[in-house]
Design a protein around this motif. Structure first.
Motif, PDB file in Angstrom:
ATOM      1  N   GLY A 172       0.464  -1.047   0.442  1.00  0.00           N
ATOM      2  CA  GLY A 172       0.256   0.065   0.029  1.00  0.00           C
ATOM      3  C   GLY A 172       0.876   1.187   0.003  1.00  0.00           C
ATOM      4  O   GLY A 172       1.833   1.377  -0.225  1.00  0.00           O
ATOM      5  N   PRO A 173       0.318   2.565   0.647  1.00  0.00           N
ATOM      6  CA  PRO A 173       0.919   3.535   0.216  1.00  0.00           C
ATOM      7  C   PRO A 173       2.148   4.090   1.435  1.00  0.00           C
ATOM      8  O   PRO A 173       3.005   4.452   1.005  1.00  0.00           O
ATOM      9  CB  PRO A 173      -0.133   4.700   1.080  1.00  0.00           C
ATOM     10  N   ARG A 174       2.158   2.768   2.112  1.00  0.00           N
ATOM     11  CA  ARG A 174       3.861   2.596   3.199  1.00  0.00           C
ATOM     12  C   ARG A 174       4.407   2.806   2.687  1.00  0.00           C
ATOM     13  O   ARG A 174       5.497   3.388   2.471  1.00  0.00           O
ATOM     14  CB  ARG A 174       2.949   2.334   4.162  1.00  0.00           C
ATOM     15  N   ALA A 179       9.940   4.944   0.582  1.00  0.00           N
ATOM     16  CA  ALA A 179      10.789   4.440  -1.014  1.00  0.00           C
ATOM     17  C   ALA A 179      11.442   5.895  -1.039  1.00  0.00           C
ATOM     18  O   ALA A 179      12.675   6.623  -0.648  1.00  0.00           O
ATOM     19  CB  ALA A 179      10.295   4.148  -2.305  1.00  0.00           C
ATOM     20  N   ILE A 180      10.365   7.322  -0.429  1.00  0.00           N
ATOM     21  CA  ILE A 180      10.412   8.004  -0.821  1.00  0.00           C
ATOM     22  C   ILE A 180      11.754   8.460   0.948  1.00  0.00           C
ATOM     23  O   ILE A 180      12.799   9.058   0.258  1.00  0.00           O
ATOM     24  CB  ILE A 180       9.220   8.966  -0.346  1.00  0.00           C
ATOM     25  N   LEU A 181      11.663   8.169   1.672  1.00  0.00           N
ATOM     26  CA  LEU A 181      12.136   8.583   2.635  1.00  0.00           C
ATOM     27  C   LEU A 181      14.123   7.634   2.456  1.00  0.00           C
ATOM     28  O   LEU A 181      15.308   7.695   2.421  1.00  0.00           O
ATOM     29  CB  LEU A 181      12.272   7.462   4.152  1.00  0.00           C
ATOM     30  N   VAL A 182      13.972   6.732   1.813  1.00  0.00           N
ATOM     31  CA  VAL A 182      15.192   5.795   1.140  1.00  0.00           C
ATOM     32  C   VAL A 182      16.210   7.124   0.508  1.00  0.00           C
ATOM     33  O   VAL A 182      17.444   7.343   0.298  1.00  0.00           O
ATOM     34  CB  VAL A 182      14.684   4.449   0.762  1.00  0.00           C
ATOM     35  N   ARG A 186      19.736   9.567  -0.545  1.00  0.00           N
ATOM     36  CA  ARG A 186      20.577   8.920  -1.457  1.00  0.00           C
ATOM     37  C   ARG A 186      20.580  10.214  -2.549  1.00  0.00           C
ATOM     38  O   ARG A 186      21.004  10.648  -3.597  1.00  0.00           O
ATOM     39  CB  ARG A 186      20.032   7.953  -2.450  1.00  0.00           C
ATOM     40  N   LEU A 187      19.494  11.823  -2.033  1.00  0.00           N
ATOM     41  CA  LEU A 187      18.956  12.604  -2.795  1.00  0.00           C
ATOM     42  C   LEU A 187      20.186  13.411  -3.637  1.00  0.00           C
ATOM     43  O   LEU A 187      21.691  13.610  -2.412  1.00  0.00           O
ATOM     44  CB  LEU A 187      18.566  13.904  -2.818  1.00  0.00           C
TER      45      LEU A 187
END
Length: 307
Positions: A172-174, A179-182, A186-187
């Protein structure tokens, strides 16, 4: 949205329905949708579409068989499948928004309520009319041409999608939140060559979006000035911003005010060529397209909307 209309044929209506759209919360709406469509007096048939491949094949077969209209009951992913079949044809198209994200339907003037949207489609079918709207056509070195209606992402958003699609947990959305946090950790800016109507721009960016419509991801107005009837694509670039700045800008995307940030730039062009040095995979309408480079072209009036 332009007011010009074009006629559609008096033939049958095909319906592509995704029962899992919106996590299944509108699964009981299909009979009401079919009843309304049937009230036009046109034959209505539901396509056999238990997989994405079946859905794609069914849509193409229906268009080849001479349907006058194709109605997609689902979200942006279902719409994306249907657009591959109706783009560039005289077949009328109607999206019934029941997905988690319904950006194309809402941005092209359909009501958010699925039954209200069906009534708009039904009225257009009775009148035998449709309204032309632009689509974007993607061509790449290793992928067949694809059409999209809303937005193509080729930066942080696409990288998050790619990671989330590889993850098996959580569901689900979690999964996307994780994935955003990971990927935030690495941004870093990446090097792109952006050609706008043949004029090259060398840029360092964390996000590049090419919009036929304004929004993606369920209402994120990433290309806020995009108009799907102007024959142009809107390109929004977030430059060499850091994690903190990106997270401060992100809430502004829902209002479209992120373009006021000095490191965010907006462009407009008929043809956009996008290259990068690091093999980013791009997504359009939330669907995986393939790696850069790609060329995106605005195609005026490529779809005929039943509204």
């Amino acid at each position: 949205m332009g007011s010009a209309t074009v006629p559609i044929g008096d033939g049958p209506v095909a319906v592509l329905a995704n029962p899992t759209a919106g996590r299944g919360r509108h699964g009981d709406l299909l009979p009401a949708v079919l009843e309304r469509l049937g009230s036009t007096g046109r034959p209505v048939r539901v396509l056999d579409a238990r997989t994405a491949a079946q859905a794609q094949a069914g849509c193409h077969a229906a268009v080849a068989d001479g349907v006058a209209a194709l109605v997609a009951v689902g979200g942006d992913g279902t719409v994306h499948l249907a657009l591959q079949a109706v783009a560039g044809t005289p077949v009328g198209f109607g999206p019934v928004p029941v997905g988690t994200g319904n950006d194309f339907a809402l941005e092209t003037g359909f009501p958010a309520d699925p039954i209200a949207a069906t009534d708009v489609i039904t009225d257009a079918l009775r009148a035998g009319r449709a309204r032309p709207v632009d689509l974007a056509r993607i061509t790449g070195a290793d992928t067949p041409p694809r059409w999209y209606g809303a937005v193509l992402g080729a930066g942080f958003d696409a990288i998050v999608n790619e990671r989330a699609n590889r993850m098996r947990w959580p569901r689900g959305p979690r999964r996307y939140d994780l994935a955003i946090l990971v990927e935030l950790a690495r941004l870093r800016p990446r090097s792109y060559t952006l050609r706008l109507d043949g004029v090259a721009h060398e840029i360092e960016a964390v996000l590049v979006a090419v919009g036929n419509c304004a929004s993606y991801g369920g209402g994120m107005r990433i290309c806020p000035a995009a108009d799907p009837t102007d024959g142009l694509l809107d390109v929004v670039v977030a430059g060499a911003v850091g994690r903190g700045t990106l997270m401060r800008i992100k809430p502004q995307v829902y209002r479209g005010t992120h373009v006021e940030h000095p490191l965010v730039h907006a462009y407009r062009a008929r043809t956009v060529q996008l290259h990068d040095a690091e093999g980013i995979v791009c997504y359009a309408d939330g669907e995986r397209i393939g790696p850069l480079p790609v060329t995106v072209e605005a195609v005026p009036g490529a779809a005929r909307l039943l509204r």
